[in-house]
Design an enzyme around this catalytic site. Structure first.
Site, PDB file in Angstrom:
ATOM      1  N   TRP A 204       0.813  -1.228   0.000  1.00 41.29           N
ATOM      2  CA  TRP A 204       0.000   0.000   0.000  1.00 41.29           C
ATOM      3  C   TRP A 204       0.845   1.277   0.000  1.00 41.29           C
ATOM      4  O   TRP A 204       0.427   2.307   0.489  1.00 41.29           O
ATOM      5  CB  TRP A 204      -0.972   0.006   1.186  1.00 41.29           C
ATOM      6  CG  TRP A 204      -1.807  -1.229   1.251  1.00 41.29           C
ATOM      7  CD1 TRP A 204      -2.887  -1.528   0.456  1.00 41.29           C
ATOM      8  CD2 TRP A 204      -1.647  -2.338   2.141  1.00 41.29           C
ATOM      9  NE1 TRP A 204      -3.393  -2.764   0.792  1.00 41.29           N
ATOM     10  CE2 TRP A 204      -2.670  -3.284   1.829  1.00 41.29           C
ATOM     11  CE3 TRP A 204      -0.755  -2.628   3.173  1.00 41.29           C
ATOM     12  CZ2 TRP A 204      -2.795  -4.495   2.504  1.00 41.29           C
ATOM     13  CZ3 TRP A 204      -0.871  -3.829   3.842  1.00 41.29           C
ATOM     14  CH2 TRP A 204      -1.883  -4.748   3.515  1.00 41.29           C
ATOM     15  N   HIS A 205       2.027   1.203  -0.592  1.00 38.39           N
ATOM     16  CA  HIS A 205       2.909   2.371  -0.668  1.00 38.39           C
ATOM     17  C   HIS A 205       2.999   2.897  -2.100  1.00 38.39           C
ATOM     18  O   HIS A 205       4.039   3.409  -2.521  1.00 38.39           O
ATOM     19  CB  HIS A 205       4.313   2.022  -0.148  1.00 38.39           C
ATOM     20  CG  HIS A 205       4.348   1.682   1.310  1.00 38.39           C
ATOM     21  ND1 HIS A 205       5.482   1.177   1.942  1.00 38.39           N
ATOM     22  CD2 HIS A 205       3.397   1.772   2.275  1.00 38.39           C
ATOM     23  CE1 HIS A 205       5.205   0.955   3.221  1.00 38.39           C
ATOM     24  NE2 HIS A 205       3.947   1.313   3.437  1.00 38.39           N
ATOM     25  N   TYR A 206       1.926   2.791  -2.852  1.00 37.14           N
ATOM     26  CA  TYR A 206       1.926   3.266  -4.233  1.00 37.14           C
ATOM     27  C   TYR A 206       2.082   4.793  -4.261  1.00 37.14           C
ATOM     28  O   TYR A 206       1.661   5.500  -3.349  1.00 37.14           O
ATOM     29  CB  TYR A 206       0.659   2.817  -4.969  1.00 37.14           C
ATOM     30  CG  TYR A 206      -0.632   3.103  -4.244  1.00 37.14           C
ATOM     31  CD1 TYR A 206      -1.265   4.339  -4.357  1.00 37.14           C
ATOM     32  CD2 TYR A 206      -1.230   2.139  -3.428  1.00 37.14           C
ATOM     33  CE1 TYR A 206      -2.449   4.601  -3.693  1.00 37.14           C
ATOM     34  CE2 TYR A 206      -2.414   2.394  -2.755  1.00 37.14           C
ATOM     35  CZ  TYR A 206      -3.021   3.626  -2.894  1.00 37.14           C
ATOM     36  OH  TYR A 206      -4.182   3.902  -2.224  1.00 37.14           O
TER      37      TYR A 206
END
Length: 557
Positions: A451-453
């Site tokens: 979830w570090h896009y």
């Protein structure tokens, strides 16, 4: 916080020095900081997090990320074209209200590579402001203690103890969960706002940024405000005062999507959607990155606590190693002669070890799926399309293998006739971890997101070094969509830090430190003719469902 209201309570039109779109990790602290001097409106499409038990506890982390609905859930699900499920925040506090809470500052190299004009003293001051308010020293229990010891034993050294700095080796990082397991998020930072200068609207969905012709030699268009709708479908116009700015803080999915819907993007692409072109900007939605996550999960033979990320191994081979443990309900078969029905649920502990690569180098694209801003755009990240990323994943997964072989992991093996071994949930690492072919295949088969896009509005392509959108006045993007690389092990500390960056930047560029007329009824940037068009736009919004029809009308005027 009495200044937080439902969007239905806002007037149909009002004026502000700053209009911030997105009440998330970047938007909340930025709004609080700017409100010390300016009149600020913060618009958030979701609701409040504080009464939601899943959001406010560690135990609610997985339920939040698995229980979705199309328009209202605090986490909005999307699946990239790569086939990897993902999520984005839709609640005041944004992704800081749904994440695992790990807090660690960026690596020094990030500040050199980001292209943003950072001031190291301002960055340090911002870190300390956030950390004093919402960051805590976690107390390790069984699983996280074993991970710490195993990382050190497997060679990820030195041991740096508890530190918020990015340092090679094994360390304990900060957490936004306090000692009682209660979450703190960006929404908490609004408590430090000047309540007389700020209005926060929840359930306010911004549909587009509004523009008017500019008389500047540097750009043809000024951002003059935004149009948004509330829960019952009412349309509102928030307009800028003189020298004000619209600031997009809607993240790597929302910010490029909103620019495209507002007419900033590749001209042929916008025209194909019937969106009037405000500014030809060919790179909006390009350079989309997501750090791939790979790892293993095991069932523990001993009870474990619920723990999210608290320890990290920062390697010198391009990967970070982290871990979590979750207590999950166990569903027995609906009917079995061997199992007596029980009134109390059964639970088992699943412990996970994961690695995240730095960077990444692989990138993809974002494009519209609809002109309805509530609909997720179509995203492709192209995981491992760059071979450097794949080799870093191989390095990281080998570190997981070394960790599993450490003595610290022995207590988590089951006794069997042939000895002891782990009981894996899902794929195990290849037995022959020396094989590059097998390890690369494992990385490709098991890729998921951490979830570090980021990216989509990157510096030097869409925004300048001060995060101003190129070619238009009075519009900035201040969030992770401007990054070409993820900062350190976890990005939230850096995204929080935009609050002081933006204050210093705007202070240096504003001709007036504060609006003189706090009761101004119109924006001096707008000519009387353009103001008439804005009023007409508001009226037409009540009757025309497809705003593209309205925009085409204006384009002909």
């Amino acid at each position: 916080m009495k200044f937080v209201v439902n969007a239905t309570q806002l007037p149909l039109e009002d004026t502000y020095d700053y209009i911030i779109v997105g009440g998330g990790t970047a938007g909340c602290p930025l709004a609080a900081t700017l409100s010390k001097t300016y009149r600020v409106l913060l618009l958030e499409r979701g609701g409040l997090p504080f009464a939601n038990a899943n959001l406010m506890t560690r135990e609610g982390f997985l339920p939040t990320l698995t229980n979705f609905d199309q328009f209202d859930s605090p986490a909005q699900a999307f699946t990239s074209e790569d086939g990897v499920p993902n999520a984005r925040g839709r609640v005041l506090g944004g992704s800081s209200a749904i994440n695992a809470g790990f807090y660690s500052r960026a690596d020094e190299d990030f500040y050199k590579r980001s292209g943003i004009n950072w001031d190291t003293h301002v960055v340090q001051r911002s870190y300390e402001w956030v950390e004093k308010a919402i960051v805590f020293h976690p107390q390790l229990q069984t699983w996280q203690t074993a991970i710490r010891d195993g990382l050190i034993e497997s060679g990820i050294e030195p041991y740096n103890g508890y530190t918020l700095n990015h340092t090679l080796g094994t360390k304990i990082g900060g957490s936004t969960f306090d000692s009682s397991g209660h979450r703190h998020s960006a929404a908490d930072l609004l408590n430090m706002a000047n309540s007389s200068n700020i209005k926060v609207a929840i359930y306010a969905t911004v549909e587009r940024v509004l523009f008017a012709p500019s008389y500047s030699l540097l750009s043809r268009q000024n951002a003059i405000g935004v149009v948004f709708h509330d829960l019952i479908g009412g349309y509102h116009h928030a307009m800028l005062r003189n020298n004000g700015e619209v600031i997009l803080c809607t993240g790597a999915i929302g910010s490029p999507q909103l620019l495209l819907l507002s007419g900033i993007g590749p001209r042929p692409y916008l025209s194909s959607w019937g969106i009037p072109v405000v500014r030809h900007s060919p790179y909006v939605g390009n350079y989309m990155y997501d750090n791939p996550r790979n790892g293993i999960s095991i069932v523990s033979p001993v009870p474990l606590e619920q723990s999210l990320i608290q320890v990290v191994g920062i390697t010198d081979s391009g990967a970070y190693v982290e871990a979590a443990s979750n207590v999950l309900p166990f569903s027995s078969p609906a009917y079995s002669v061997f199992l007596r029905p029980t009134s109390s649920p059964l639970y088992l502990t699943v412990a996970s070890i994961m690695e995240k690569i730095i960077g990444p180098h692989s990138s993809g694209t974002l494009r519209l799926a609809s002109t309805d801003v509530r609909t997720n755009p179509i995203v492709r990240f192209n995981y491992f399309s760059n071979p450097v990323d794949l080799e870093r994943c191989v390095n990281g997964t080998r570190k997981i293998g070394a960790l599993l072989r450490s003595r610290a992991m022995d207590d988590f093996k089951f006794w069997e006739w042939s000895g002891t071994d782990f009981r894996f949930v899902g794929p195990a690492l290849p037995i022959d971890q020396s094989s590059n072919i097998l390890m690369r295949d494992f990385c490709r088969r098991t890729v998921s997101t951490i979830w570090h896009y980021h990216g989509g509005c990157v510096v030097g392509r869409v925004v300048d070094h001060n995060l101003r959108v190129a070619g238009v006045h009075s519009l900035r993007v201040v969030d992770g969509s401007t990054f070409t690389v993820s900062p350190g092990t976890n990005p939230q500390a850096t995204v929080y830090g935009f609050d002081d960056f933006e204050r210093e930047n705007t202070n240096a560029q504003q001709l007036n430190s504060k609006s003189e007329n706090t009761n101004a009824q119109f924006n001096p940037l707008i000519s009387p003719a353009n103001m008439a068009l804005v009023i007409l736009h508001r009226l037409l919004c009540k009757y025309v469902v497809n705003l593209c029809v309205v925009d085409s009308f204006f384009e002909k005027l």
